[in-house]
Design a protein around this motif. Structure first.
Motif, mmCIF file in Angstrom:
data_model
loop_
_atom_site.group_PDB
_atom_site.id
_atom_site.type_symbol
_atom_site.label_atom_id
_atom_site.label_comp_id
_atom_site.label_asym_id
_atom_site.label_seq_id
_atom_site.Cartn_x
_atom_site.Cartn_y
_atom_site.Cartn_z
ATOM 1 N N LEU A 72 46.153 32.218 39.935
ATOM 2 C CA LEU A 72 46.697 33.405 40.259
ATOM 3 C C LEU A 72 47.437 33.153 41.504
ATOM 4 C CD1 LEU A 72 43.921 36.192 39.626
ATOM 5 C CD2 LEU A 72 45.543 35.184 38.022
ATOM 6 N N VAL A 73 48.681 33.714 41.469
ATOM 7 C CA VAL A 73 49.361 33.701 42.738
ATOM 8 C C VAL A 73 49.949 34.983 43.293
ATOM 9 C CG1 VAL A 73 50.007 31.148 42.598
ATOM 10 C CG2 VAL A 73 51.547 33.022 41.537
ATOM 11 N N VAL A 74 49.917 35.238 44.671
ATOM 12 C CA VAL A 74 50.759 36.567 44.905
ATOM 13 C C VAL A 74 52.275 36.145 45.251
ATOM 14 C CG1 VAL A 74 50.638 38.492 46.504
ATOM 15 C CG2 VAL A 74 48.557 37.346 45.663
ATOM 16 N N ARG A 75 53.092 36.987 44.628
ATOM 17 C CA ARG A 75 54.469 36.671 44.627
ATOM 18 C C ARG A 75 55.306 38.258 44.859
ATOM 19 N NH1 ARG A 75 56.194 33.088 40.622
ATOM 20 N NH2 ARG A 75 55.045 31.566 42.076
ATOM 21 N N ASP A 76 55.931 38.430 45.982
ATOM 22 C CA ASP A 76 56.528 39.675 46.032
ATOM 23 C C ASP A 76 55.497 40.946 45.842
ATOM 24 O OD1 ASP A 76 58.935 38.431 46.461
ATOM 25 O OD2 ASP A 76 59.437 38.399 44.314
ATOM 26 N N GLY A 77 54.219 40.865 46.209
ATOM 27 C CA GLY A 77 53.191 41.804 46.117
ATOM 28 C C GLY A 77 52.729 42.086 44.898
ATOM 29 N N ARG A 78 52.911 41.081 44.049
ATOM 30 C CA ARG A 78 52.429 41.390 42.540
ATOM 31 C C ARG A 78 51.435 39.904 42.290
ATOM 32 N NH1 ARG A 78 56.458 43.113 38.390
ATOM 33 N NH2 ARG A 78 54.735 44.371 37.638
ATOM 34 N N VAL A 79 50.470 40.360 41.580
ATOM 35 C CA VAL A 79 49.611 39.028 41.284
ATOM 36 C C VAL A 79 50.057 38.485 39.994
ATOM 37 C CG1 VAL A 79 47.199 38.537 40.480
ATOM 38 C CG2 VAL A 79 47.555 39.990 42.330
ATOM 39 N N ARG A 80 50.389 37.383 40.001
ATOM 40 C CA ARG A 80 50.991 36.552 38.668
ATOM 41 C C ARG A 80 49.843 35.601 38.403
ATOM 42 N NH1 ARG A 80 55.217 36.748 36.722
ATOM 43 N NH2 ARG A 80 55.330 34.430 36.400
ATOM 44 N N PHE A 81 49.829 35.260 36.931
ATOM 45 C CA PHE A 81 48.799 34.131 36.276
ATOM 46 C C PHE A 81 49.984 33.274 35.948
ATOM 47 C CE2 PHE A 81 49.776 37.490 32.993
ATOM 48 C CZ PHE A 81 49.953 36.634 31.788
ATOM 49 N N GLU A 82 49.781 31.822 36.188
ATOM 50 C CA GLU A 82 50.355 30.854 35.828
ATOM 51 C C GLU A 82 49.377 29.654 35.291
ATOM 52 O OE1 GLU A 82 52.859 29.776 39.152
ATOM 53 O OE2 GLU A 82 53.937 31.706 39.311
ATOM 54 N N GLY A 83 49.575 29.668 33.832
ATOM 55 C CA GLY A 83 48.748 29.022 33.179
ATOM 56 C C GLY A 83 49.248 27.969 32.200
ATOM 57 N N SER A 84 48.535 26.943 31.628
ATOM 58 C CA SER A 84 48.985 26.180 30.600
ATOM 59 C C SER A 84 49.410 26.907 29.433
ATOM 60 C CB SER A 84 47.819 25.151 30.453
ATOM 61 O OG SER A 84 46.710 25.875 29.879
ATOM 62 N N ARG A 85 50.131 25.914 28.639
ATOM 63 C CA ARG A 85 50.608 26.678 27.161
ATOM 64 C C ARG A 85 51.395 27.706 27.490
ATOM 65 N NH1 ARG A 85 45.231 25.413 23.335
ATOM 66 N NH2 ARG A 85 45.036 23.215 23.919
#
Length: 122
Positions: A72-85
């Motif tokens: 999980l990363v925070v970008r522009d105040g939003r939590v993003r999930f960046e995963g495989s596939r």
């Protein structure tokens, strides 16, 4: 008079939409834990489990073969999930009468989920 009514209606709709968005930046530490719920796909649905660990790492598994690992990363105040596939998108934590709810949406907008916190086994 109709124009005024239409303008008031649009203003109320816009205000309602803005009120439904999170007003403060999301905190991935509040999302730590075990989550489960339905993932809605274009032509079907699938029960998924999402495990989020303290450091922001996650593991996503589904009944019919979905598997992804990432962070999980925070970008522009939003939590993003960046995963495989190709599992990339946003997570939004909200409250409901039944407790916390985690909303998941992939970047391609083909799949969305509503997840509820599960007690950890142990």
């Amino acid at each position: 008079m109709r124009l005024f009514g239409a303008m008031m209606f649009m203003a109320l709709v816009a205000a309602g939409c803005a009120a439904s968005l999170p007003s403060v930046p999301q905190d991935p530490h509040q999302m730590t834990g075990s989550w489960g719920g339905w993932l809605i796909k274009p032509r079907s649905f699938e029960w998924i489990n999402l495990e989020i660990r303290d450091g922001g790492a996650f593991e996503l598994t589904g009944e019919w073969g979905i598997q992804s690992n990432g962070v999980l990363v925070v970008r522009d105040g939003r939590v993003r999930f960046e995963g495989s596939r190709a599992w990339r998108g946003t997570l939004v934590l909200t409250d409901s009468a039944a407790g916390p709810v985690l909303k998941l949406e992939r970047d391609d907008r083909t799949e969305q989920g509503t997840l509820h916190r599960w007690p950890r086994a142990g």
